[in-house]
Write a protein that holds these residues in place. Structure first.
Motif, PDB file in Angstrom:
ATOM      1  N   ASP A   1       0.771  -1.519  -0.223  1.00 16.60           N
ATOM      2  CA  ASP A   1      -0.013   0.428   0.219  1.00 16.60           C
ATOM      3  C   ASP A   1       0.795   1.159   0.461  1.00 16.60           C
ATOM      4  N   PRO A   2       1.811   1.620   0.427  1.00 13.42           N
ATOM      5  CA  PRO A   2       3.025   2.923   0.855  1.00 13.42           C
ATOM      6  C   PRO A   2       3.576   2.651  -0.436  1.00 13.42           C
ATOM      7  N   VAL A   3       4.056   2.020  -1.079  1.00 13.16           N
ATOM      8  CA  VAL A   3       4.606   1.401  -2.591  1.00 13.16           C
ATOM      9  C   VAL A   3       3.587   2.747  -3.275  1.00 13.16           C
ATOM     10  N   GLU A   4       1.878   2.183  -3.553  1.00 16.06           N
ATOM     11  CA  GLU A   4       1.256   2.590  -4.347  1.00 16.06           C
ATOM     12  C   GLU A   4       0.791   4.036  -3.527  1.00 16.06           C
ATOM     13  N   THR A   5       0.707   4.126  -2.766  1.00 17.88           N
ATOM     14  CA  THR A   5       0.162   5.292  -2.157  1.00 17.88           C
ATOM     15  C   THR A   5       1.453   6.472  -2.760  1.00 17.88           C
ATOM     16  N   ALA A   6       2.677   6.110  -3.149  1.00 14.88           N
ATOM     17  CA  ALA A   6       3.997   7.193  -3.180  1.00 14.88           C
ATOM     18  C   ALA A   6       3.319   7.395  -5.049  1.00 14.88           C
ATOM     19  N   LEU A   7       3.187   6.146  -5.595  1.00  9.80           N
ATOM     20  CA  LEU A   7       3.229   6.150  -6.994  1.00  9.80           C
ATOM     21  C   LEU A   7       2.060   6.977  -7.161  1.00  9.80           C
TER      22      LEU A   7
ATOM     23  N   HIS B   1       7.452   2.709 -16.668  1.00  9.82           N
ATOM     24  CA  HIS B   1       7.628   2.225 -15.256  1.00  9.82           C
ATOM     25  C   HIS B   1       6.698   2.424 -13.830  1.00  9.82           C
ATOM     26  N   ALA B   2       5.667   2.954 -14.626  1.00 10.75           N
ATOM     27  CA  ALA B   2       4.435   2.796 -12.962  1.00 10.75           C
ATOM     28  C   ALA B   2       3.598   0.771 -13.313  1.00 10.75           C
ATOM     29  N   LEU B   3       4.470   0.671 -14.491  1.00 11.17           N
ATOM     30  CA  LEU B   3       3.271  -0.264 -14.377  1.00 11.17           C
ATOM     31  C   LEU B   3       4.746  -1.216 -13.624  1.00 11.17           C
ATOM     32  N   ARG B   4       6.341  -1.341 -14.581  1.00 11.34           N
ATOM     33  CA  ARG B   4       7.245  -2.339 -13.428  1.00 11.34           C
ATOM     34  C   ARG B   4       6.683  -2.339 -11.880  1.00 11.34           C
ATOM     35  N   VAL B   5       6.928  -1.045 -11.904  1.00  9.25           N
ATOM     36  CA  VAL B   5       6.044  -0.341  -9.614  1.00  9.25           C
ATOM     37  C   VAL B   5       5.444  -1.729  -9.848  1.00  9.25           C
ATOM     38  N   LEU B   6       3.666  -1.329 -10.120  1.00  9.43           N
ATOM     39  CA  LEU B   6       3.121  -2.041  -9.537  1.00  9.43           C
ATOM     40  C   LEU B   6       2.983  -4.016  -9.748  1.00  9.43           C
TER      41      LEU B   6
END
Length: 314
Positions: free
Chosen positions: A48-54, A84-89
């Protein structure tokens, strides 16, 4: 200096393991997004914190901007930011749902006539941009931009109308590659590793691996880098190694290299960790902030590659 009467604290011992050294580097230099990603990958942090930062990089059109990909500055959405966002997700297991549906709608809106993605959309004009990614009015389709996105969506079983033509473009581009360069080959591998037609992907990967070796696109002996040419437009010494193509042992590109070649490349990768705990940026540096922001990204990628191949990092 006036005495405070406090007992001095003992000096903190320097961290010694690769991940501990990298953690200090991340806390000293990284954006919040990479701090959250590091915690997720190496310290049991939640997704969740990763998504929030993204979310800070997301735009109303469903795409991503705001220098998420550090070499493109400015607020506008771009295919490379969105990739890049897709790689993070994908990295945190959240590549699904309405967020990704909106991303696919954005990708559809910026696609070229053949349904693929340009590397840079003209909306980037006027904002600071790395000189090696020129902005043009009618950009061509690029496997570099399209392959990784299509591969990620297939791996996560995301189905969207845009994918059909984009997948066809990737097949045609990969199977017609003759003279190439490392980043384009890496994009092709990202597509092939998750393409639904596995026999076709394996055949295309076998051909691509022979091309990589024939054209010297992988530095197989890190102790003799002068023996390998650097691709035109790359920074001096910007070599690519077996681990760049096969980021995990499951990649189709792993079959391109012997066990000894892969082991030597991983030894080289481990040795590239610098005194401050981070890994270097190998491509051409054009401004201080992009290089600083890219190093934590490279550091996390290096640690993940070493770990995936069974190297001890902690």
């Amino acid at each position: 200096m006036a005495a405070t009467g406090a007992t001095p604290l003992p000096p903190t011992p320097p961290p010694h393991t690769p991940v501990a050294r990298a953690e200090r580097f991340v806390w000293l230099t990284a954006r919040v997004l990479e701090q959250r990603l590091f915690a997720h990958h190496f310290r049991g942090g939640a997704a969740d914190p990763v998504e929030t930062a993204l979310d800070a990089y997301r735009n109303d059109d469903g795409g991503y901007g705001h220098a998420l990909e550090p070499d493109l500055r400015g607020p506008v959405s771009q295919p490379l930011h969105t990739a890049h966002a897709l790689r993070v997700l994908d990295a945190v297991g959240r590549c699904a749902g309405q967020r990704v549906e909106r991303m696919c709608r954005y990708l559809t809106s910026v696609s070229t006539a053949d349904g693929a993605l340009p590397a840079i959309h003209p909306s980037q004009r006027g904002y600071p941009t790395a000189p090696f990614v020129p902005v043009v009015d009618d950009p061509p389709s690029a496997l570099l931009a399209t392959g990784p996105v299509v591969g990620l969506l297939h791996r996560n079983e995301v189905w969207h109308a845009w994918l059909f033509r984009a997948t066809d473009f990737c097949w045609q581009a990969v199977e017609s590659l003759e003279k190439s360069h490392p980043y384009e080959v890496e994009a092709a591998v990202a597509f092939l590793d998750s393409a639904p037609d596995r026999p076709r992907a394996e055949a295309a990967a076998d051909r691509l691996g022979r091309l990589v070796r024939a054209q010297g696109l992988a530095a197989l002996d890190p102790d003799d880098l002068d023996a390998y040419l650097v691709s035109p437009g790359y920074a001096p010494g910007e070599h690519h190694f077996p681990y760049d193509y096969a980021r995990t042992p499951r990649s189709l590109a792993r079959a391109w290299f012997t066990d000894d070649e892969m082991a030597r490349s991983l030894d080289h990768l481990a040795a590239q960790q610098q005194e401050d705990g981070g890994w270097p940026v190998r491509w051409r540096r054009w401004a201080p902030a992009p290089a600083l922001e890219a190093r934590p990204v490279m550091t996390i990628a290096a640690l993940r590659a070493l770990s995936a191949h069974g190297r001890a990092i902690d």
